[in-house]
Motif scaffolding. Structure first.
Motif, PDB file in Angstrom:
ATOM      1  N   GLY A  63      81.442  56.986  25.564  1.00 53.89           N
ATOM      2  CA  GLY A  63      81.428  56.052  24.443  1.00 53.89           C
ATOM      3  C   GLY A  63      82.690  55.225  24.299  1.00 53.89           C
ATOM      4  N   ILE A  64      83.836  55.759  24.741  1.00 50.31           N
ATOM      5  CA  ILE A  64      85.087  54.994  24.655  1.00 50.31           C
ATOM      6  C   ILE A  64      85.030  53.775  25.569  1.00 50.31           C
ATOM      7  CG2 ILE A  64      87.583  55.044  25.004  1.00 50.31           C
ATOM      8  CD1 ILE A  64      86.733  56.687  22.643  1.00 50.31           C
ATOM      9  N   LYS A  65      84.495  53.967  26.775  1.00 56.11           N
ATOM     10  CA  LYS A  65      84.371  52.823  27.703  1.00 56.11           C
ATOM     11  C   LYS A  65      83.391  51.792  27.146  1.00 56.11           C
ATOM     12  CE  LYS A  65      85.544  55.203  32.032  1.00 56.11           C
ATOM     13  NZ  LYS A  65      85.818  56.543  31.487  1.00 56.11           N
ATOM     14  N   ILE A  66      82.293  52.266  26.547  1.00 52.83           N
ATOM     15  CA  ILE A  66      81.344  51.337  25.922  1.00 52.83           C
ATOM     16  C   ILE A  66      82.045  50.557  24.808  1.00 52.83           C
ATOM     17  CG2 ILE A  66      79.261  51.174  24.514  1.00 52.83           C
ATOM     18  CD1 ILE A  66      78.612  51.824  27.383  1.00 52.83           C
ATOM     19  N   LEU A  67      82.759  51.274  23.955  1.00 52.95           N
ATOM     20  CA  LEU A  67      83.473  50.646  22.834  1.00 52.95           C
ATOM     21  C   LEU A  67      84.458  49.597  23.331  1.00 52.95           C
ATOM     22  CD1 LEU A  67      84.427  50.549  19.832  1.00 52.95           C
ATOM     23  CD2 LEU A  67      85.986  52.429  20.412  1.00 52.95           C
ATOM     24  N   THR A  68      85.243  49.941  24.343  1.00 54.15           N
ATOM     25  CA  THR A  68      86.256  49.018  24.867  1.00 54.15           C
ATOM     26  C   THR A  68      85.605  47.748  25.409  1.00 54.15           C
ATOM     27  OG1 THR A  68      87.672  50.891  25.452  1.00 54.15           O
ATOM     28  CG2 THR A  68      88.140  48.777  26.517  1.00 54.15           C
ATOM     29  N   HIS A  69      84.494  47.918  26.129  1.00 58.54           N
ATOM     30  CA  HIS A  69      83.789  46.761  26.692  1.00 58.54           C
ATOM     31  C   HIS A  69      83.243  45.871  25.576  1.00 58.54           C
ATOM     32  CE1 HIS A  69      81.576  44.728  29.968  1.00 58.54           C
ATOM     33  NE2 HIS A  69      80.632  44.535  29.053  1.00 58.54           N
ATOM     34  N   VAL A  70      82.656  46.476  24.561  1.00 57.10           N
ATOM     35  CA  VAL A  70      82.077  45.695  23.456  1.00 57.10           C
ATOM     36  C   VAL A  70      83.166  44.936  22.701  1.00 57.10           C
ATOM     37  CG1 VAL A  70      80.930  45.879  21.210  1.00 57.10           C
ATOM     38  CG2 VAL A  70      80.061  47.166  23.176  1.00 57.10           C
ATOM     39  N   LYS A  71      84.238  45.619  22.349  1.00 60.30           N
ATOM     40  CA  LYS A  71      85.286  44.985  21.546  1.00 60.30           C
ATOM     41  C   LYS A  71      86.037  43.907  22.330  1.00 60.30           C
ATOM     42  CE  LYS A  71      84.775  47.204  17.653  1.00 60.30           C
ATOM     43  NZ  LYS A  71      84.438  46.517  16.381  1.00 60.30           N
ATOM     44  N   ALA A  72      86.100  44.056  23.661  1.00 64.08           N
ATOM     45  CA  ALA A  72      86.737  43.011  24.472  1.00 64.08           C
ATOM     46  C   ALA A  72      85.941  41.718  24.405  1.00 64.08           C
ATOM     47  CB  ALA A  72      86.877  43.479  25.920  1.00 64.08           C
ATOM     48  N   ALA A  73      84.604  41.861  24.330  1.00 65.15           N
ATOM     49  CA  ALA A  73      83.755  40.672  24.283  1.00 65.15           C
ATOM     50  C   ALA A  73      83.617  40.137  22.863  1.00 65.15           C
ATOM     51  CB  ALA A  73      82.372  40.998  24.855  1.00 65.15           C
ATOM     52  N   ARG A  74      83.419  41.032  21.900  1.00 65.72           N
ATOM     53  CA  ARG A  74      83.224  40.623  20.503  1.00 65.72           C
ATOM     54  C   ARG A  74      83.973  41.578  19.586  1.00 65.72           C
ATOM     55  NH1 ARG A  74      77.442  39.832  18.271  1.00 65.72           N
ATOM     56  NH2 ARG A  74      78.766  39.514  16.447  1.00 65.72           N
ATOM     57  N   PRO A  75      85.225  41.290  19.279  1.00 63.55           N
ATOM     58  CA  PRO A  75      86.039  42.206  18.470  1.00 63.55           C
ATOM     59  C   PRO A  75      85.442  42.533  17.108  1.00 63.55           C
ATOM     60  CG  PRO A  75      87.392  40.504  19.482  1.00 63.55           C
ATOM     61  CD  PRO A  75      85.976  40.112  19.719  1.00 63.55           C
ATOM     62  N   ASP A  76      84.664  41.622  16.539  1.00 63.25           N
ATOM     63  CA  ASP A  76      84.127  41.850  15.197  1.00 63.25           C
ATOM     64  C   ASP A  76      82.736  42.482  15.190  1.00 63.25           C
ATOM     65  OD1 ASP A  76      86.370  40.844  13.983  1.00 63.25           O
ATOM     66  OD2 ASP A  76      85.618  38.787  13.931  1.00 63.25           O
ATOM     67  N   LEU A  77      82.173  42.758  16.359  1.00 58.46           N
ATOM     68  CA  LEU A  77      80.859  43.393  16.404  1.00 58.46           C
ATOM     69  C   LEU A  77      81.006  44.871  16.038  1.00 58.46           C
ATOM     70  CD1 LEU A  77      77.836  43.303  17.111  1.00 58.46           C
ATOM     71  CD2 LEU A  77      78.468  43.755  19.500  1.00 58.46           C
ATOM     72  N   PRO A  78      80.328  45.323  14.975  1.00 54.83           N
ATOM     73  CA  PRO A  78      80.510  46.721  14.545  1.00 54.83           C
ATOM     74  C   PRO A  78      79.907  47.712  15.543  1.00 54.83           C
ATOM     75  CG  PRO A  78      78.843  45.629  13.189  1.00 54.83           C
ATOM     76  CD  PRO A  78      79.455  44.571  14.054  1.00 54.83           C
ATOM     77  N   VAL A  79      80.647  48.813  15.767  1.00 63.41           N
ATOM     78  CA  VAL A  79      80.220  49.866  16.685  1.00 63.41           C
ATOM     79  C   VAL A  79      80.309  51.205  15.959  1.00 63.41           C
ATOM     80  CG1 VAL A  79      80.644  51.037  18.880  1.00 63.41           C
ATOM     81  CG2 VAL A  79      81.058  48.574  18.688  1.00 63.41           C
ATOM     82  N   ILE A  80      79.208  51.965  16.004  1.00 59.73           N
ATOM     83  CA  ILE A  80      79.170  53.324  15.455  1.00 59.73           C
ATOM     84  C   ILE A  80      78.988  54.289  16.618  1.00 59.73           C
ATOM     85  CG2 ILE A  80      77.909  54.963  14.004  1.00 59.73           C
ATOM     86  CD1 ILE A  80      77.030  52.578  12.284  1.00 59.73           C
ATOM     87  N   MET A  81      79.803  55.341  16.639  1.00 55.65           N
ATOM     88  CA  MET A  81      79.627  56.388  17.636  1.00 55.65           C
ATOM     89  C   MET A  81      78.895  57.553  16.965  1.00 55.65           C
ATOM     90  SD  MET A  81      82.448  58.015  20.244  1.00 55.65           S
ATOM     91  CE  MET A  81      82.820  56.387  20.921  1.00 55.65           C
ATOM     92  N   PHE A  82      77.684  57.839  17.451  1.00 53.56           N
ATOM     93  CA  PHE A  82      76.828  58.896  16.907  1.00 53.56           C
ATOM     94  C   PHE A  82      76.680  59.956  17.991  1.00 53.56           C
ATOM     95  CE2 PHE A  82      72.365  60.346  15.798  1.00 53.56           C
ATOM     96  CZ  PHE A  82      72.762  61.076  14.687  1.00 53.56           C
ATOM     97  N   THR A  83      77.435  61.046  17.872  1.00 57.64           N
ATOM     98  CA  THR A  83      77.532  61.991  18.992  1.00 57.64           C
ATOM     99  C   THR A  83      77.642  63.425  18.505  1.00 57.64           C
ATOM    100  OG1 THR A  83      78.801  62.524  20.984  1.00 57.64           O
ATOM    101  CG2 THR A  83      80.041  61.718  19.071  1.00 57.64           C
TER     102      THR A  83
END
Length: 349
Positions: A63-83
């Motif tokens: 999930g950290i790699k997913i988060l990093t990729h998402v925030k690099a493209a769209r810093p304001d796109l909200p991400v929830i980690m459900f684990t």
């Protein structure tokens, strides 16, 4: 609303979809449960999504790699980690990387997931509204600045036109009429100089008074010095004023220097007009001083100038205190203008 859902367990994906649909019945989902290439393909630049919900432990990444990729493209796109496999250290690492919320995957935390989705979407909408408002204000400010510069440009041009017309009308007239018209044109010239400096500097709050005083004094000496008055400039430092203060101060300085040159000298040798500037320091006002070493002049007395009441009004508008006394050599007149520190004054750095 469009949600990207990453979890390699189909049952857990259905669980997330049910909770999100309870809040947003019209929501659509893009699901990724297999590999990174599919994630990159469906995510693209992230522009089509309003929310990302990801597990931490995916068989093909984390999930950290997913988060990093998402925030690099769209810093304001909200991400929830459900684990259900993370721990406190992972949660802290994810939050530092920009994670919007972390929810433990368990039946008793399902209500927490729904609350988390509601909260991060609300925050994202608030940020978007704030950015839109900031963009509107920035555009309004840009348009206002364009209008102000256009206004100052037109004022400068109109003043120069008025000066030229006054001088033209004075040609061939009675000497007294021509003198009066030239005097009005000269005062408009003082204002035009302020406008020119504003336009050239590109800053409404930084009219260079040191340069303005220098040019004004030299011009007046050239016209009214009659070849025997020497100009002494003692300008110790810079002084920047807003146009709101610079315009009345320019007129005030013009009147005082004109009075000194036309009434303060009697044609003797070694006559000098001294113009000095002591810049502002912390707690101390800037001081501009005009002094003649001739017979002196009385700025209160009626004459060819604008009159004492108007001079006092200009002093108020410029935020100055006017002090009149005897010259430092025991003769002549010394006029000191103390500029009170206020909005519109830029202290030297």
């Amino acid at each position: 609303m469009h949600v990207l859902l990453l979890d390699d367990n189909p049952d857990d994906r259905e669980l997330v979809k049910r909770e999100v649909r309870a809040l947003f019945p019209e929501v659509s989902f893009e699901e990724v449960g297999t590999d990174w290439d599919r994630f990159e393909t469906v995510f693209g630049d992230g522009s089509g999504y309003d929310l990302v919900v990801t597990d931490y432990a995916l068989r093909w990444t984390d999930g950290i790699k997913i988060l990093t990729h998402v925030k690099a493209a769209r810093p304001d796109l909200p991400v929830i980690m459900f684990t259900g496999t993370g721990d406190q250290e992972i949660a802290v690492e994810a939050m530092k990387a920009g994670l919007d919320d972390y929810v433990v995957k368990s039946p008793r935390h399902l209500a927490r997931l729904r609350a988390s989705v509601r909260a991060v979407i609300g925050h994202a909408e608030g940020r978007a509204a704030l950015r839109a408002r900031e963009a509107e204000l920035a555009e309004a400010l840009r348009q206002k600045e364009v209008l102000l510069w256009e206004l100052h440009h037109r004022v400068k041009n109109n003043l120069q036109t008025a000066i030229a017309l006054l001088r033209l009308r004075g040609r061939g007239r009675d000497p007294a009429i021509r003198r009066d018209l030239d005097a009005v044109a000269a005062r408009l010239g003082a204002l035009a100089d302020v406008q020119s400096r504003v336009y050239a500097a590109g800053d409404l709050d930084a009219v260079d008074m040191r340069a303005l005083v220098t040019d004004m004094a030299r011009s007046l000496i050239e016209v009214y010095g009659n070849g025997h008055v020497t100009l002494r400039l003692d300008l110790a430092g810079p002084l920047s004023l807003s146009v709101r203060r610079a315009a009345p101060l320019a007129l005030l300085l013009y009147e005082v220097m004109l009075a000194a040159l036309t009434h303060g000298f009697d044609g003797h040798a070694d006559e000098t007009l001294t113009v000095s500037l002591v810049p502002m320091t912390e707690g101390t006002p800037a001081v501009i001083t005009i002094e003649d070493n001739g017979r002196g002049f009385d700025p209160v007395a009626p004459g060819d100038g604008m009159g004492w009441p108007l001079i006092q009004q200009l002093a108020v508008e410029a935020g100055t205190t006017l002090e009149v006394g005897q010259g430092s050599a025991g003769r002549g007149t010394r006029v000191a203008l103390r500029l009170h520190p206020a909005a519109g004054t830029v202290a030297p750095s």
